[in-house]
Design an enzyme around this catalytic site. Structure first.
Site, PDB file in Angstrom:
ATOM      1  CB  THR A  24      -0.920   0.013   1.242  1.00  0.00           C
ATOM      2  OG1 THR A  24      -1.579  -1.250   1.347  1.00  0.00           O
ATOM      3  CG2 THR A  24      -1.967   1.101   1.150  1.00  0.00           C
ATOM      4  NE  ARG A  27       5.031   0.853   5.182  1.00  0.00           N
ATOM      5  CZ  ARG A  27       3.941   1.538   5.461  1.00  0.00           C
ATOM      6  NH1 ARG A  27       2.961   0.975   6.135  1.00  0.00           N
ATOM      7  NH2 ARG A  27       3.829   2.787   5.084  1.00  0.00           N
ATOM      8  CB  SER A  61       3.787   3.691   8.439  1.00  0.00           C
ATOM      9  OG  SER A  61       2.689   4.436   8.831  1.00  0.00           O
ATOM     10  CG  HIS A  62       0.840   1.901  11.136  1.00  0.00           C
ATOM     11  ND1 HIS A  62       1.017   2.226   9.810  1.00  0.00           N
ATOM     12  CD2 HIS A  62       0.240   0.713  11.150  1.00  0.00           C
ATOM     13  CE1 HIS A  62       0.512   1.259   9.059  1.00  0.00           C
ATOM     14  NE2 HIS A  62       0.043   0.317   9.850  1.00  0.00           N
ATOM     15  CE  LYS A 122       5.978   7.058   1.582  1.00  0.00           C
ATOM     16  NZ  LYS A 122       4.544   7.335   1.707  1.00  0.00           N
ATOM     17  CG  ASP A 128       2.057   7.399  11.719  1.00  0.00           C
ATOM     18  OD1 ASP A 128       2.290   8.616  11.599  1.00  0.00           O
ATOM     19  OD2 ASP A 128       2.093   6.610  10.762  1.00  0.00           O
ATOM     20  CG  ASP A 133       5.293   7.625   8.493  1.00  0.00           C
ATOM     21  OD1 ASP A 133       4.381   7.316   9.278  1.00  0.00           O
ATOM     22  OD2 ASP A 133       5.149   7.611   7.256  1.00  0.00           O
ATOM     23  CG  ASP A 192       1.918   9.008   7.275  1.00  0.00           C
ATOM     24  OD1 ASP A 192       1.818   8.412   8.369  1.00  0.00           O
ATOM     25  OD2 ASP A 192       2.158   8.428   6.203  1.00  0.00           O
ATOM     26  NE  ARG A 193      -1.285   4.887   9.462  1.00  0.00           N
ATOM     27  CZ  ARG A 193      -1.857   3.704   9.417  1.00  0.00           C
ATOM     28  NH1 ARG A 193      -2.517   3.259  10.469  1.00  0.00           N
ATOM     29  NH2 ARG A 193      -1.768   2.948   8.344  1.00  0.00           N
ATOM     30  CD  GLU A 220      -6.070   6.523   2.866  1.00  0.00           C
ATOM     31  OE1 GLU A 220      -6.326   5.479   2.269  1.00  0.00           O
ATOM     32  OE2 GLU A 220      -4.933   6.868   3.199  1.00  0.00           O
ATOM     33  CD  GLU A 221      -9.777   2.796   7.098  1.00  0.00           C
ATOM     34  OE1 GLU A 221      -9.641   2.519   8.289  1.00  0.00           O
ATOM     35  OE2 GLU A 221      -8.960   2.471   6.197  1.00  0.00           O
ATOM     36  CB  SER A 222      -6.013   3.876   7.628  1.00  0.00           C
ATOM     37  OG  SER A 222      -5.751   4.690   6.501  1.00  0.00           O
ATOM     38  CE  LYS A 231      -1.533   7.864   6.402  1.00  0.00           C
ATOM     39  NZ  LYS A 231      -0.867   7.103   5.331  1.00  0.00           N
TER      40      LYS A 231
END
Ligand code: G16
Length: 542
Positions: free
Chosen positions: A19, A23, A114-115, A127, A278, A280, A282-283, A364-366, A377
């Site tokens: 996605t 990873r 990420s998370h 990435k 999170d 990195d 972005d969340r 996004e829901e995530s 994000k």
């Protein structure tokens, strides 16, 4: 005089970006040639790099520093003229996007899982982001994967490691390595988007906040912006020192993993506002006192209040959300008379819409929210936008969201994750769902309007993405959605998304797990979750 070595190698299977990039466990990345093969595949797939500038940085997790040294030597060998590196190798994902755009570089390499947890036995990731600042689109990640599967050699400068902890420029063979402050450009962009004076006045009035940086990358950003520039009291930022293993925690800002923050937000003496980001950066997760804002609702509320923020005062061009995200934002778009877009999961799918000026806000829901200010994000951005709204409205988080539901109705929503499921069982479950033909079938109190495997045609470039999640949509608009995560590194994670629209304000206060109980049971039965995975309960509910 440093010389370039050409090293013979053989392909590794499975270097397919998911996605959001490649990873894997640290041990996989640390084996000889693994990272090098992938980086060479990137450099071979993105066009002419000679004389260009690249941005490199990561979330500071274990292996970040070693990977950066390798990438710098390979960038030198590939012919890049300059690499901009965040001091200490630190660069949040949204800050990387900001810097790529601001300095018009030939994209960047972001090192993050990420998370996901970090540390010697945990996860690492890489990435490539394109010059527009966003994650590479599928055509590019496919090209990288194809190249990685045919690779026979890579090129690397035969040189010692270079200092990445002192701001300034220094040569690495023919390459100029420019180490820069990872916070400054990003903080300056935030000052332009939001009403810092109003937020400063809010803090000065005694408003209290907790920001949980989860020992991940946003610590230095949050301290500089919240505590230094906005005057929030020292200690507002908790877990603010980035650690290579995130202090042993799981840097995922949700109700389960940001447990300390969730506890701190309970009871009459709790702060007014809580937020977390999170690994990195972005969340984001948004909390009020005794109140949790779902990411889907957060997008809708921010969209409805966007004009309170200087950067969005002129209004929004449109709103985009990923398919599994609730339709709450669509209701705002309808009211504002602007278009709403539904894309597959993955921030990369927003890129063309943002570049074409078709949308201003995305979510996004995530736990992802963002705008056209960068092409990722952006966790702290969402927190600042909430602060700007709170500073202007001077109401509690709960009051703002409740008023939103009264105006638009509530899209009651929950996501159930089954983590670490046997991959074969998970594939079998998805195949089973794909084979069902449910139109007109009555399930409990609901009749199925349609079921499908979501496919998307990008309205800007016409590219088509298929198999993006199974939807079972009922006649009243309620739905259950099933997807396998594309970001995990162990087994499979089944995600089940459940949504029902509730117009009746007397029912808005209900616990979503209660309000959605019948749909949750329908989803479990339909997918035969227990029989196929052996799981009675989800591992994480948000
Ligand atoms: C990535 C993507 C997001 C996506 C999320 C969840 O986030 O950038 O767009 O929504 O993964 O993906 P999945 O459901 O496949 O696990 P991040 O924060 O991990 O980069």
């Amino acid at each position: 005089m440093a010389i370039v070595k050409t090293v013979a190698t053989t392909p590794f299977s499975g270097q397919k970006p998911g996605t959001s990039g490649l990873r894997k466990k640290v041990a996989v990345f640390a084996q000889p040639h693994y990272l090098e093969n992938f980086v060479q595949a990137v450099f071979d797939s993105i066009g002419e790099v000679t004389g260009k500038t690249l941005v490199v940085g990561g979330d500071g997790r274990h292996h970040n520093r070693a990977a950066i040294q390798t990438i710098l030597k390979m960038a030198a060998a590939a012919g890049f003229a300059r690499v901009m590196v965040g001091k200490g190798g630190i660069l949040s994902t949204p800050a990387a996007s900001c810097v790529i755009r601001k300095y018009r570089t030939f994209g960047g390499i972001i090192l993050s899982a990420s998370h996901n947890p970090g540390g010697p036995t945990e996860d690492f990731g890489i990435k490539y982001n394109i010059p527009a600042g966003g994650p590479a689109p599928e055509a590019v990640t496919e090209a990288i994967f194809t190249r990685s599967q045919g690779i026979g050699e890579y090129r690397i400068l035969d040189a010692g490691d270079i200092d990445i902890d002192t701001v300034g420029s220094r040569p690495l063979g023919p390459l100029l390595v420019e180490v820069f402050d990872p916070v400054a450009d990003y903080a300056e962009l935030m000052e332009r988007l939001f009403d810092f004076a109003a937020i400063r006045a809010l803090f000065a009035s005694g408003f209290r906040m907790k920001f949980d940086a989860m020992h991940a990358v946003t610590g230095p950003y949050a301290r500089e912006i919240l505590e230094c520039r906005l005057g929030a009291p020292a200690g507002t930022v908790m877990n603010g020192v980035p650690l290579e293993d995130f202090g042993g925690g799981h840097p995922d800002p949700n109700l389960v993993h940001a447990h300390d923050l969730v506890e701190a937000m309970k009871g009459a003496g709790a702060p007014d506002f809580g937020a977390a980001s999170d690994g990195d950066g972005d969340r984001n997760m948004i909390l009020g006192r005794d109140f949790y804002v779902t990411p889907s609702d957060s997008l809708a509320v921010l969209a409805a209040n966007a004009t309170l923020c200087p950067g969005y005062a002129k209004g929004l061009a449109g709103i985009a959300r990923s398919m599994p995200t609730s339709a709450a934002a669509d209701r705002v778009a309808a009211k504002l008379n602007i278009p709403a877009f539904e894309t597959p999961t993955g921030w990369k799918f927003f890129g063309t819409l943002l570049d074409a000026g078709k949308v201003t806000l995305c979510g996004e829901e995530s736990f992802g929210t963002g705008s056209d200010h960068v092409r990722e994000k952006d966790g702290l951005w969402a927190v600042l936008m909430w602060l700007n709204v709170l500073a202007r409205r001077r109401e509690s988080v709960a009051a703002i969201v409740s008023a939103h539901w009264r105006e638009f109705g509530r899209n009651v929503y929950s996501r159930h994750d089954y983590e670490g499921v046997d991959a074969k069982a998970a594939d079998g479950l998805m195949e089973h769902l794909r084979g069902l033909s449910l139109k007109g079938v009555r399930l409990g109190a609901y009749t199925v309007a349609f079921n499908d495997d979501f496919a998307y045609t990008d309205p800007v470039d016409g590219s088509v993405s298929t198999r993006q999640g199974i939807r079972v949509v009922f006649e009243d608009g309620s739905r259950v959605v099933f997807r396998l995560s594309g970001t995990g590194t162990e087994g499979a994670t089944l995600r089940v998304y459940i949504e029902r629209y509730e117009p009746d304000p007397t029912r808005h206060g209900l616990d979503p797990q209660v309000a959605l109980a019948d749909l949750i049971a329908i989803a479990r039965d339909l997918a035969e979750i227990e029989a196929r995975t052996g799981r009675k309960q989800p591992t994480v509910i948000t």
